[in-house]
Design a protein around this motif. Structure first.
Motif, PDB file in Angstrom:
ATOM      1  N   ALA A 390       0.856  -1.194   0.000  1.00  0.00           N
ATOM      2  CA  ALA A 390       0.000   0.000   0.000  1.00  0.00           C
ATOM      3  C   ALA A 390       0.889   1.240   0.000  1.00  0.00           C
ATOM      4  CB  ALA A 390      -0.913   0.014   1.216  1.00  0.00           C
ATOM      5  N   CYS A 391       0.540   2.207  -0.824  1.00  0.00           N
ATOM      6  CA  CYS A 391       1.272   3.476  -0.883  1.00  0.00           C
ATOM      7  C   CYS A 391       0.291   4.627  -0.744  1.00  0.00           C
ATOM      8  CB  CYS A 391       2.038   3.617  -2.198  1.00  0.00           C
ATOM      9  SG  CYS A 391       3.505   2.578  -2.325  1.00  0.00           S
ATOM     10  N   GLY A 392       0.679   5.631   0.021  1.00  0.00           N
ATOM     11  CA  GLY A 392      -0.094   6.863   0.123  1.00  0.00           C
ATOM     12  C   GLY A 392       0.556   7.946  -0.721  1.00  0.00           C
ATOM     13  N   PHE A 393      -0.263   8.824  -1.268  1.00  0.00           N
ATOM     14  CA  PHE A 393       0.239   9.828  -2.203  1.00  0.00           C
ATOM     15  C   PHE A 393      -0.145  11.235  -1.757  1.00  0.00           C
ATOM     16  CE2 PHE A 393      -0.015   5.926  -4.587  1.00  0.00           C
ATOM     17  CZ  PHE A 393       1.137   5.924  -5.355  1.00  0.00           C
ATOM     18  N   GLY A 394       0.567  12.196  -2.315  1.00  0.00           N
ATOM     19  CA  GLY A 394       0.308  13.587  -1.987  1.00  0.00           C
ATOM     20  C   GLY A 394      -1.008  14.109  -2.520  1.00  0.00           C
ATOM     21  N   ASP A 395      -1.624  13.393  -3.487  1.00  0.00           N
ATOM     22  CA  ASP A 395      -2.911  13.832  -4.026  1.00  0.00           C
ATOM     23  C   ASP A 395      -4.080  13.245  -3.245  1.00  0.00           C
ATOM     24  OD1 ASP A 395      -2.786  11.209  -4.744  1.00  0.00           O
ATOM     25  OD2 ASP A 395      -3.209  11.519  -6.876  1.00  0.00           O
ATOM     26  N   SER A 396      -3.811  12.746  -2.013  1.00  0.00           N
ATOM     27  CA  SER A 396      -4.814  12.226  -1.067  1.00  0.00           C
ATOM     28  C   SER A 396      -5.329  10.836  -1.428  1.00  0.00           C
ATOM     29  CB  SER A 396      -6.005  13.191  -0.917  1.00  0.00           C
ATOM     30  OG  SER A 396      -6.827  13.196  -2.060  1.00  0.00           O
ATOM     31  N   SER A 397      -4.707  10.125  -2.342  1.00  0.00           N
ATOM     32  CA  SER A 397      -5.144   8.782  -2.718  1.00  0.00           C
ATOM     33  C   SER A 397      -4.293   7.720  -2.041  1.00  0.00           C
ATOM     34  CB  SER A 397      -5.096   8.600  -4.235  1.00  0.00           C
ATOM     35  OG  SER A 397      -3.751   8.663  -4.689  1.00  0.00           O
ATOM     36  N   VAL A 398      -4.862   6.519  -1.924  1.00  0.00           N
ATOM     37  CA  VAL A 398      -4.152   5.337  -1.427  1.00  0.00           C
ATOM     38  C   VAL A 398      -4.252   4.268  -2.503  1.00  0.00           C
ATOM     39  CG1 VAL A 398      -4.032   3.571   0.369  1.00  0.00           C
ATOM     40  CG2 VAL A 398      -4.750   5.895   0.959  1.00  0.00           C
TER      41      VAL A 398
END
Length: 701
Positions: A390-398
């Protein structure tokens, strides 16, 4: 009403609600049928039911009207202007009163304070070498307090020159704090600065031998330095001990925190760091015994006797009871379902094929690099069974990836689920729709960058936290958000599931960490004590404790049962960025912005050793499954492997002490191997159940 209560309780806290107002408020709550709130307020105010009748309805209405009056100010705004000016004057008066505490007296003489500090500095410099290093620790807090007094008096230029003149005498790890203080330009800014508030609320702790402390007190009395004595009595706490004074390495090893060192009484409480007894898997794998039949059946004398089922030698090993482990019912833990036991059974069988690591048998490492990520990867997490990323991103998505050939499948529709045989052994697999299989899936719902993801031990849930102050629980079966947890009022930096499931912990910019349960939208515990934002958090392997690392440069251990801090560990010279517990539960490793890794002994709260190799922030730490290797990586694009077995052996045999551990590490006696990446900072490290090391990083061109 809320505005009136704010006015009653606001300001500097000197005005308190009158009993009449509280009784009126209880009557208002009763009138509008806010039963629970009314009972809680009556209980806290020690009001009896008959007290509510001691006030008339007219008086209740008068209190209600006075509370609502500010909201009806549109009709006469000119009348409100003098009132607003009065409130502003009160605020300025409060600020002036608060700043007066820094100055101490009306006849403030900056030259007198500077001369007193110069004499103290000369006294420390002329002291014997055996006492000099401990005595020098008083210079930083006294220098800072004199700076506060000068700035509060409006002498900004003189205060700045004072810091610039004497900062060279201090150790380098205080430079960052002094640089932030030099940015203060107005006296009012003192009231909102984290370091100022920390040193105002909590005395700066200095551990010092009794002989060194006696020398310091004698200097103040002989020179009649009343200004220094006043600062010492208000802002310093000396934790004295019998014995020889500490040398330079011993003093530096535990220094650096915003509040000085930890007091000895902060680490006196007992910590049950042992592991809980494992589930008896033999009863799960052994079929139920058939009804008893007599061996000497006259009708079938030649029938062979039934053989008893063989016990699995892997499962028949009984785990020894650990005297340092908490009782199994110390905190409520969820009862394991059969499906959960099967997951644990699978993990145990894989552990039986684990590669034994040592300095002669290092783990293989595989690196997952995230490429072409224009939205920016902020975090990464690999599931316990090493099948999902799982990765979290700066555009608020997972985003979730499958690390195996198996696809990410969703549940079948309701009609198809009704037709399934609930008693079948493979019901979990039949519930999933093969046609919905995908190699990657995304979660959308946060409104800010996602800072951490965490998989549940049961592999059916995922947690994520974000800058939007919320924590979200996602289902890995329906691929949707199940719950949104709200409690923090500032960005949430980290979130972690308990090893036994059900509980999870979060930490935030609001200087708190919170313990939650998946079936409640309210926090079970709020851990308060850090003086700056809490950057990272980690559950103890027995789920009874939580470790937190903060920007105040301290590491704390909290008891989930009582909510109290049971360990306070100081020694980092920068914000703590990562935490990891050893496999045995006794040791805690912490990485920091200061490039160092420190190993702590939770049984006493003492520092075991400091590992020096990295040249940038240590962003992730993990232990091998057998606890022999410590892996650490950071923003310097390097992965380091350390011989943790040798660290603990040397510590237990007293070969490591606080005074010489840094000398040993200059020769890298514990460092086994360094793996550099091409140009990818490390985000996450993970050991599989067979001790394969998996790494995740973001390529930066």
């Amino acid at each position: 009403m809320s505005l009136e209560m704010s006015n009653i309780n606001g300001g500097n806290g000197t005005l308190q609600p009158k009993p009449k107002d509280i009784i009126a408020l209880c009557n208002i709550l009763k009138k509008y049928n806010f039963k629970n709130t009314e009972e809680l307020l009556c209980q806290e105010a020690n009001l009896r039911p008959e007290d509510l009748g001691s006030i008339s309805e007219a008086e209740v209405q008068q209190v209600l009207n006075s509370a609502l009056r500010p909201a009806d100010g549109d009709q006469d705004r000119e009348h409100d202007l003098p009132q607003k000016a009065k409130l502003s004057a009160v605020t300025e008066a409060n600020a002036t009163e608060a700043l007066a505490k820094f100055i101490g007296d009306e006849g403030f003489d900056a030259q007198q304070y500077e001369q007193a500090y110069e004499e103290l500095r000369a006294f420390v410099e002329d002291s014997l070498d055996i006492y000099k290093h401990e005595l020098s620790m008083v210079l930083y807090p006294i220098l800072v307090q004199i700076y506060f007094k000068m700035l509060a008096s409006g002498l900004r230029d003189k205060a700045k020159n004072f810091i610039e003149k004497y900062k060279c005498d201090l150790d380098g790890y205080y430079t960052e704090g002094l640089f932030n203080l030099l940015l203060l330009s107005k006296p009012e800014e003192l009231l909102d600065n984290d370091l100022v508030v920390a040193m105002e609320q909590d005395k700066f702790v200095i551990r010092m031998s009794r002989d060194s402390h006696s020398l310091f007190k004698r200097h103040i009395q002989d020179r009649r330095q009343e200004v220094v004595a006043d600062i010492v009595s208000k802002y310093l706490h000396f934790d004295t001990y019998e014995g020889m004074a500490r040398n330079k390495l011993q003093c530096v090893a535990t220094a650096g925190s915003h509040i000085g060192e930890a007091k000895r009484q902060d680490n006196k409480m007992r910590v049950y760091y042992g592991l809980l007894k494992e589930v008896d898997f033999q009863t799960l794998t052994t079929p139920a015994p058939a009804p008893e039949e007599e061996d000497d059946d006259p009708d079938a004398p030649d029938r062979p006797k039934k053989k008893k089922p063989k016990k699995d030698p892997l499962l028949s090993k009984k785990s020894k009871s650990d005297p340092n482990a908490p009782s199994i019912d110390r905190i409520p833990l969820p009862e394991l379902k059969d499906s959960d036991k099967l997951i644990k059974l699978k993990a145990l069988r894989e552990a039986g094929k684990r590669l034994a690591l040592s300095k002669d048998q290092l783990p293989s490492a595989v690196f997952y690099t995230v490429l072409n990520s224009h939205q920016g990867v902020t975090c990464a997490e690999i599931s316990d069974d090493s099948t999902l990323l799982a990765c979290g991103f700066g555009d608020s998505s997972v985003r979730i990836w499958s690390l195996t050939p198996a696809k990410l499948r969703a549940l079948k529709d309701a009609d198809a689920l009704r037709e399934l045989d609930k008693e079948s052994a493979d019901i979990s697999a039949r519930m999933l729709d093969d046609r919905s299989g995908e190699t990657t899936r995304s979660f959308l719902g946060h409104t800010g960058p996602v800072y951490r993801c965490a998989f549940a031990p049961e592999m059916n849930l995922l947690l994520s936290c974000s800058e939007d102050t919320t924590i979200r629980l996602w289902s890995l079966l329906t691929w949707s958000c199940v719950v949104t947890y709200r409690g923090h009022v500032y960005p949430v930096w980290d979130v972690r599931f308990a090893p036994h499931g059900y509980y999870f912990v979060s930490c935030s910019y609001d200087k708190t960490a919170r313990l939650w349960a998946t079936d409640s939208n309210q926090a079970l515990r709020v851990f308060v004590g850090h003086l700056s934002d809490v950057d990272c958090v980690q559950f103890h392997p027995n789920s009874n404790y939580v470790a937190t690392g903060s920007s105040d440069r301290t590491v704390r251990l909290w008891d989930n049962l009582t909510g109290q801090s049971v360990r306070l560990m100081t020694g980092h010279k920068g914000s703590v960025s990562s935490l990891a517990f050893s496999a045995c539960g006794r040791y805690l490793a912490s990485g920091s912005v200061d490039h160092n890794i420190i190993v702590w002994d939770l049984s006493s709260g003492s520092l075991v050793t400091t590992l020096l190799r990295h040249t940038s922030t240590v962003s992730t730490i993990t232990f091998s499954r057998d606890g022999t290797i410590l892996a650490a990586a950071g923003l310097d694009n390097n992965l380091t492997l350390w011989d943790f077995h040798k660290v603990t052996d040397d510590y237990i045999s007293n070969h490591i002490t606080v005074s010489n551990h840094q000398d040993e590490n200059d020769e890298d006696v514990y460092l086994l191997r360094t793996f550099p990446s091409k140009n990818s900072p490390f985000i996450n490290l993970h050991f599989t159940r067979r001790n394969l090391l998996m790494c995740v990083g973001l390529f930066k061109s």
